[in-house]
Design a protein around this motif. Structure first.
Motif, PDB file in Angstrom:
ATOM      1  N   GLN A  34      84.965  80.508  45.086  1.00 53.53           N
ATOM      2  CA  GLN A  34      84.402  79.756  45.922  1.00 53.53           C
ATOM      3  C   GLN A  34      84.476  80.388  47.614  1.00 53.53           C
ATOM      4  O   GLN A  34      85.610  80.848  47.843  1.00 53.53           O
ATOM      5  CB  GLN A  34      84.960  78.390  46.062  1.00 53.53           C
ATOM      6  CG  GLN A  34      84.171  77.322  47.056  1.00 53.53           C
ATOM      7  CD  GLN A  34      84.812  75.946  47.076  1.00 53.53           C
ATOM      8  OE1 GLN A  34      86.036  75.826  47.022  1.00 53.53           O
ATOM      9  NE2 GLN A  34      83.905  75.067  47.207  1.00 53.53           N
ATOM     10  N   THR A  38      81.582  78.941  53.855  1.00 50.01           N
ATOM     11  CA  THR A  38      80.445  78.133  53.419  1.00 50.01           C
ATOM     12  C   THR A  38      80.700  76.977  52.292  1.00 50.01           C
ATOM     13  O   THR A  38      79.958  76.278  52.252  1.00 50.01           O
ATOM     14  CB  THR A  38      79.492  79.147  53.001  1.00 50.01           C
ATOM     15  OG1 THR A  38      79.667  79.558  51.866  1.00 50.01           O
ATOM     16  CG2 THR A  38      79.102  80.101  53.866  1.00 50.01           C
ATOM     17  N   GLY A  39      81.695  77.083  51.573  1.00 49.76           N
ATOM     18  CA  GLY A  39      81.937  76.326  50.281  1.00 49.76           C
ATOM     19  C   GLY A  39      81.221  76.531  49.182  1.00 49.76           C
ATOM     20  O   GLY A  39      81.130  75.918  48.248  1.00 49.76           O
ATOM     21  N   ASP A  40      80.318  77.536  49.091  1.00 46.89           N
ATOM     22  CA  ASP A  40      79.397  77.882  48.167  1.00 46.89           C
ATOM     23  C   ASP A  40      80.536  78.592  47.064  1.00 46.89           C
ATOM     24  O   ASP A  40      80.984  79.260  47.005  1.00 46.89           O
ATOM     25  CB  ASP A  40      78.378  79.116  48.455  1.00 46.89           C
ATOM     26  CG  ASP A  40      77.425  78.567  49.659  1.00 46.89           C
ATOM     27  OD1 ASP A  40      77.255  77.261  49.620  1.00 46.89           O
ATOM     28  OD2 ASP A  40      76.448  79.462  49.994  1.00 46.89           O
ATOM     29  N   VAL A  41      80.039  78.025  45.851  1.00 50.72           N
ATOM     30  CA  VAL A  41      80.451  78.864  44.577  1.00 50.72           C
ATOM     31  C   VAL A  41      79.740  79.857  44.197  1.00 50.72           C
ATOM     32  O   VAL A  41      78.658  80.044  44.381  1.00 50.72           O
ATOM     33  CB  VAL A  41      80.449  77.625  43.335  1.00 50.72           C
ATOM     34  CG1 VAL A  41      81.087  78.146  42.273  1.00 50.72           C
ATOM     35  CG2 VAL A  41      81.225  76.151  43.740  1.00 50.72           C
ATOM     36  N   LEU A  97      91.006  78.156  40.924  1.00 47.89           N
ATOM     37  CA  LEU A  97      90.034  78.040  41.843  1.00 47.89           C
ATOM     38  C   LEU A  97      90.537  79.141  42.905  1.00 47.89           C
ATOM     39  O   LEU A  97      91.454  78.699  43.624  1.00 47.89           O
ATOM     40  CB  LEU A  97      89.783  76.762  42.234  1.00 47.89           C
ATOM     41  CG  LEU A  97      88.752  76.420  43.498  1.00 47.89           C
ATOM     42  CD1 LEU A  97      87.462  76.955  43.264  1.00 47.89           C
ATOM     43  CD2 LEU A  97      88.790  74.917  43.956  1.00 47.89           C
ATOM     44  N   LYS A  99      89.740  80.319  46.813  1.00 49.96           N
ATOM     45  CA  LYS A  99      88.928  80.304  48.027  1.00 49.96           C
ATOM     46  C   LYS A  99      89.128  81.828  48.454  1.00 49.96           C
ATOM     47  O   LYS A  99      90.023  82.315  48.869  1.00 49.96           O
ATOM     48  CB  LYS A  99      89.641  79.628  49.012  1.00 49.96           C
ATOM     49  CG  LYS A  99      89.569  78.042  48.363  1.00 49.96           C
ATOM     50  CD  LYS A  99      88.425  77.359  48.442  1.00 49.96           C
ATOM     51  CE  LYS A  99      88.867  75.627  48.047  1.00 49.96           C
ATOM     52  NZ  LYS A  99      89.006  74.812  49.293  1.00 49.96           N
TER      53      LYS A  99
ATOM     54  N   GLN B  34      80.940  70.345  41.321  1.00 45.62           N
ATOM     55  CA  GLN B  34      81.276  70.326  42.628  1.00 45.62           C
ATOM     56  C   GLN B  34      80.549  69.073  43.527  1.00 45.62           C
ATOM     57  O   GLN B  34      79.451  68.524  43.042  1.00 45.62           O
ATOM     58  CB  GLN B  34      80.540  71.517  43.183  1.00 45.62           C
ATOM     59  CG  GLN B  34      80.775  71.985  44.725  1.00 45.62           C
ATOM     60  CD  GLN B  34      79.959  73.105  45.312  1.00 45.62           C
ATOM     61  OE1 GLN B  34      79.119  73.474  44.796  1.00 45.62           O
ATOM     62  NE2 GLN B  34      80.765  73.807  46.132  1.00 45.62           N
ATOM     63  N   GLY B  39      81.275  69.585  49.207  1.00 45.60           N
ATOM     64  CA  GLY B  39      81.489  70.757  48.884  1.00 45.60           C
ATOM     65  C   GLY B  39      82.907  71.168  47.876  1.00 45.60           C
ATOM     66  O   GLY B  39      82.889  72.148  47.469  1.00 45.60           O
ATOM     67  N   ASP B  40      83.484  70.150  47.658  1.00 47.18           N
ATOM     68  CA  ASP B  40      84.749  70.405  47.051  1.00 47.18           C
ATOM     69  C   ASP B  40      84.485  70.677  45.680  1.00 47.18           C
ATOM     70  O   ASP B  40      83.663  69.706  45.012  1.00 47.18           O
ATOM     71  CB  ASP B  40      85.556  69.057  47.438  1.00 47.18           C
ATOM     72  CG  ASP B  40      86.199  68.795  48.635  1.00 47.18           C
ATOM     73  OD1 ASP B  40      86.390  69.906  49.459  1.00 47.18           O
ATOM     74  OD2 ASP B  40      86.834  67.785  48.841  1.00 47.18           O
ATOM     75  N   VAL B  41      85.191  71.506  44.921  1.00 44.75           N
ATOM     76  CA  VAL B  41      85.227  71.631  43.689  1.00 44.75           C
ATOM     77  C   VAL B  41      86.215  70.659  43.008  1.00 44.75           C
ATOM     78  O   VAL B  41      87.071  70.689  43.532  1.00 44.75           O
ATOM     79  CB  VAL B  41      85.541  73.201  43.147  1.00 44.75           C
ATOM     80  CG1 VAL B  41      85.497  73.259  41.792  1.00 44.75           C
ATOM     81  CG2 VAL B  41      84.528  74.115  43.649  1.00 44.75           C
TER      82      VAL B  41
END
Lengths: 129, 129
Positions: A34, A38-41, A97, A99, B34, B39-41
């Motif tokens: 992630q 931006t928080g985008d996966v 996960l 980051k 998500q 935006g949290d996974v």
């Protein structure tokens, strides 16, 4: 870091204060990357023990390529590296996960993220970028 | 929606305009959930064909429980449902990303997300919440 400790069961695993990753029968664990900013996966890939160890030790995302059957430091050929800011693990420790700070596009198609298509109700895909 | 179309190979799969999910040898595909708002996974779970079909058709996240060997509509016992706002699929169509509105905590430990522990450099876990 030497070898990982073995997984526990049930709530002992959920509340463990030490890393006890649960690798699957192929010796792999899925890792979701992630974008920290931006928080985008960005993508999902797999790690074996050595990939996880190297990721922790070097701070650069390293996966195990199932198609090539070998370690793959993300960006080693493309230059599109992932610097790992945090590694999280889920309740039963069978998913990671990461980051990351992504350099360039994460996807081999040169898109920012591998998740560039949305499923519509009829089963068609709509391209997001 | 009837049956899913079979996967293609290479860039044909990456650029396909239709859903061609690649299930693994157990007939499963990983799905990352998500939170649409934060935006949290939240979690990662698995879907079989029927779980994916039901998720698309009902808009409520439905997974396949590997431990119980059956479909599991998220929140069916806990009430902590996931309303699906978007379903994305990755380049080679072997991972799903659900953007969801999560009711209550996503994790069975009653935490907001399953990813509540960070791996430290020495291999200890630090609790985030």
């Amino acid at each position: 870091m030497t070898d990982f400790q073995p997984p526990l069961s049930g709530s002992a695993q959920d509340e463990a204060k030490e890393l006890r990753p649960k690798f699957n029968s192929d010796g792999l664990i899925p890792a979701v990357a992630q974008d920290s900013a931006t928080g985008d996966v960005l993508m999902m890939a797999w790690m074996n023990e050595e990939a996880l160890r190297q990721t922790i030790e070097t701070g650069e995302a390293t996966y195990f390529s199932r198609s090539r059957g070998k370690l793959w430091r993300k960006g080693e050929t493309s230059g599109n590296t992932q610097t790992v800011n945090d590694i999280l693990i889920d309740c039963d420790q069978d998913t990671l996960l990461l980051k990351v700070t992504q350099k360039g596009p994460a996807c081999h198609t040169d898109r920012k993220s591998c998740f560039y298509r949305t499923v519509t109700s009829g089963g068609a895909l709509s391209f997001a970028e």
